[in-house]
Design an enzyme around this catalytic site. Structure first.
Site, PDB file in Angstrom:
ATOM      1  N   ASP A   8       0.871  -1.176   0.000  1.00  0.00           N
ATOM      2  CA  ASP A   8       0.000   0.000   0.000  1.00  0.00           C
ATOM      3  C   ASP A   8       0.918   1.241   0.000  1.00  0.00           C
ATOM      4  OD1 ASP A   8      -2.258   1.728   0.551  1.00  0.00           O
ATOM      5  OD2 ASP A   8      -1.529   1.802   2.621  1.00  0.00           O
ATOM      6  N   ASP A  10      -0.258   5.158   0.783  1.00  0.00           N
ATOM      7  CA  ASP A  10      -0.544   6.198   1.780  1.00  0.00           C
ATOM      8  C   ASP A  10      -0.634   5.598   3.177  1.00  0.00           C
ATOM      9  OD1 ASP A  10      -0.808   8.513   0.021  1.00  0.00           O
ATOM     10  OD2 ASP A  10      -2.451   7.352  -0.832  1.00  0.00           O
ATOM     11  N   GLU A  17      -0.957  11.397   4.648  1.00  0.00           N
ATOM     12  CA  GLU A  17      -2.343  11.886   4.732  1.00  0.00           C
ATOM     13  C   GLU A  17      -2.477  13.265   5.392  1.00  0.00           C
ATOM     14  OE1 GLU A  17      -4.631  10.797   3.041  1.00  0.00           O
ATOM     15  OE2 GLU A  17      -4.544   8.639   2.812  1.00  0.00           O
ATOM     16  N   GLY A  51     -10.198   6.887  -1.561  1.00  0.00           N
ATOM     17  CA  GLY A  51     -10.302   7.576  -2.856  1.00  0.00           C
ATOM     18  C   GLY A  51     -10.679   9.031  -2.660  1.00  0.00           C
ATOM     19  N   GLY A  52      -9.941   9.908  -3.282  1.00  0.00           N
ATOM     20  CA  GLY A  52     -10.150  11.338  -3.081  1.00  0.00           C
ATOM     21  C   GLY A  52     -11.480  11.849  -3.627  1.00  0.00           C
ATOM     22  N   ARG A  55     -14.146  10.662  -1.453  1.00  0.00           N
ATOM     23  CA  ARG A  55     -14.094  11.354  -0.162  1.00  0.00           C
ATOM     24  C   ARG A  55     -14.758  12.722  -0.261  1.00  0.00           C
ATOM     25  NH1 ARG A  55      -8.411  10.698   1.371  1.00  0.00           N
ATOM     26  NH2 ARG A  55      -9.137   8.548   1.564  1.00  0.00           N
ATOM     27  N   THR A 121      -2.719   0.359  -4.491  1.00  0.00           N
ATOM     28  CA  THR A 121      -3.174   1.552  -3.762  1.00  0.00           C
ATOM     29  C   THR A 121      -4.443   2.135  -4.378  1.00  0.00           C
ATOM     30  OG1 THR A 121      -2.550   3.826  -3.164  1.00  0.00           O
ATOM     31  CG2 THR A 121      -1.580   2.955  -5.166  1.00  0.00           C
ATOM     32  N   THR A 123      -4.764   5.402  -4.362  1.00  0.00           N
ATOM     33  CA  THR A 123      -4.422   6.775  -4.714  1.00  0.00           C
ATOM     34  C   THR A 123      -4.128   6.922  -6.218  1.00  0.00           C
ATOM     35  OG1 THR A 123      -3.291   8.692  -3.731  1.00  0.00           O
ATOM     36  CG2 THR A 123      -1.913   6.848  -4.410  1.00  0.00           C
ATOM     37  N   ASN A 127       0.328  10.484  -8.007  1.00  0.00           N
ATOM     38  CA  ASN A 127       0.772  10.642  -6.612  1.00  0.00           C
ATOM     39  C   ASN A 127       1.821   9.593  -6.258  1.00  0.00           C
ATOM     40  OD1 ASN A 127      -1.286  12.485  -6.569  1.00  0.00           O
ATOM     41  ND2 ASN A 127      -2.644  11.291  -5.258  1.00  0.00           N
ATOM     42  N   ASP A 182      -1.640  -0.167   6.250  1.00  0.00           N
ATOM     43  CA  ASP A 182      -1.656   0.622   7.478  1.00  0.00           C
ATOM     44  C   ASP A 182      -3.064   0.811   8.028  1.00  0.00           C
ATOM     45  OD1 ASP A 182      -2.279   2.415   5.217  1.00  0.00           O
ATOM     46  OD2 ASP A 182      -2.482   3.898   6.810  1.00  0.00           O
TER      47      ASP A 182
HETATM   48  C1  XBP Z   1      -5.320   6.151   0.676  1.00  0.00           C
HETATM   49  C2  XBP Z   1      -6.451   6.921   0.172  1.00  0.00           C
HETATM   50  C3  XBP Z   1      -6.264   7.870  -0.932  1.00  0.00           C
HETATM   51  C4  XBP Z   1      -5.693   9.208  -0.600  1.00  0.00           C
HETATM   52  C5  XBP Z   1      -6.083  10.217  -1.649  1.00  0.00           C
HETATM   53  O1  XBP Z   1      -5.173   5.018  -0.130  1.00  0.00           O
HETATM   54  O2  XBP Z   1      -7.549   6.727   0.625  1.00  0.00           O
HETATM   55  O3  XBP Z   1      -7.534   8.075  -1.430  1.00  0.00           O
HETATM   56  O4  XBP Z   1      -6.168   9.637   0.649  1.00  0.00           O
HETATM   57  O5  XBP Z   1      -5.710   9.836  -2.902  1.00  0.00           O
HETATM   58  P1  XBP Z   1      -3.992   3.931   0.071  1.00  0.00           P
HETATM   59  P2  XBP Z   1      -6.497  10.410  -4.212  1.00  0.00           P
HETATM   60  O6  XBP Z   1      -3.626   3.914   1.530  1.00  0.00           O
HETATM   61  O7  XBP Z   1      -4.633   2.640  -0.382  1.00  0.00           O
HETATM   62  O8  XBP Z   1      -2.847   4.342  -0.799  1.00  0.00           O
HETATM   63  O9  XBP Z   1      -6.974  11.780  -3.878  1.00  0.00           O
HETATM   64  O10 XBP Z   1      -5.485  10.388  -5.326  1.00  0.00           O
HETATM   65  O11 XBP Z   1      -7.662   9.469  -4.488  1.00  0.00           O
HETATM   66 MG    MG Z   2      -3.022   3.172   3.355  1.00  0.00          MG
END
Ligand code: XBP
Ligand code: MG
Length: 253
Positions: A8, A10, A17, A51-52, A55, A121, A123, A127, A182
């Site tokens: 993963d 983020d 974050e 997902g942004g 969200r 991921t 994201t 990114n 995480d």
């Molecule tokens: C973490 C997330 C992501 C980011 C934002 O995902 O939830 O959505 O907060 O990314 P992971 P975007 O831990 O699976 O990487 O705004 O690009 O969606």
């Molecule tokens: Mg994560």
């Protein structure tokens, strides 16, 4: 035999974050003239939605019931999210969002020992590229054989789809891979795909439920900077996560 490690991004590779994604969302909202501001506590609640774009929609639907959505609301979300990605990747370029303890060491050990690397991921791909480039090295993207990111699958974590996507491209079954997560949503995705999973918590995820994880650590640890075991397997005196420890975790019943 562990054939591949699937990470993963983020919260796992880096604490992106609170001081990264959150700040970038707020900058995009301000730029668009919206008085939406995600403070540190609120953002923790919003992280329940992966997902942004998802969200932003969730926030509007649940926290801004006063907001009159324009007819082109979908396009607004797309624009806000694109602006957020621009802010986020620029923030990474300024440095200051480093890898978490032990991450570089484990990646380098895996490369040296021929264990394949991949990413799964929710994201946005840009990114991931920016984080690898700025936090590891300009060539680091090439360390990962498969990068599964963002909208390449319809259902984001906790759905297992992104892990299936990555394993199919690696050509490996789940029992030859290990996942690193995480968060509870991430762990659910990995477990649903049949993967043994190591969890390293952070301030946003410390109180999540991690039942089913092979081990739960505060971080991966380094020689001279021991991890703490929060739940899961006996670690036989290990103080940092390396391939030997992963092999033992993989063999545990
Ligand atoms: C973490 C997330 C992501 C980011 C934002 O995902 O939830 O959505 O907060 O990314 P992971 P975007 O831990 O699976 O990487 O705004 O690009 O969606
Ligand atoms: Mg994560």
């Amino acid at each position: 035999m562990i054939g591949a490690l699937i990470f993963d991004v983020d919260g796992t590779l880096s604490d992106t974050e609170r001081d990264g994604h959150r700040v970038a969302f707020n900058a995009a909202f301000a730029e668009a003239g919206l008085n939406w501001c995600w403070d540190i506590g609120l953002y923790g609640e919003l992280l329940a939605v992966t997902g942004g774009k998802e969200r932003i929609r969730y926030y509007v639907d649940h926290y801004r019931t006063d907001y009159q959505k324009p007819a082109d609301f979908d396009a607004l979300v797309t624009r806000l999210h694109a602006a957020k990605t621009t802010h986020y990747t620029a923030l990474l370029g300024e440095g200051g969002i480093p890898l978490r303890p032990g991450v570089r060491r484990l990646l380098e050990e895996a490369r040296a020992r021929g264990v394949r690397l991949a990413i799964a991921t929710t994201t946005t791909p840009a990114n991931v590229s920016a984080l690898l480039r700025y936090a590891i090295s300009p060539q680091a993207e090439s360390w990962f054989e498969v990068i599964g990111a963002g909208d390449v699958v319809a259902a984001k974590k906790p759905a297992p789809d992104i892990y299936y996507y990555v394993m199919e491209r690696l050509g490996l079954p789940a029992n030859q891979c290990m996942a690193f997560e995480d968060s509870e949503n991430g762990l659910r995705a990995a477990l649903s795909a049949g993967l043994r999973t190591v969890v390293t918590v952070n301030d946003y995820t410390r109180n999540h439920h991690f039942h089913g994880a092979a081990v739960v650590l505060d971080h991966m640890g380094e020689p001279g900077k021991s991890f703490q075991v929060l739940a899961g397997a006996q670690v036989n005196g290990a103080s940092y996560l390396d391939l030997d420890m992963l092999t033992r975790l993989d063999a545990a019943p």
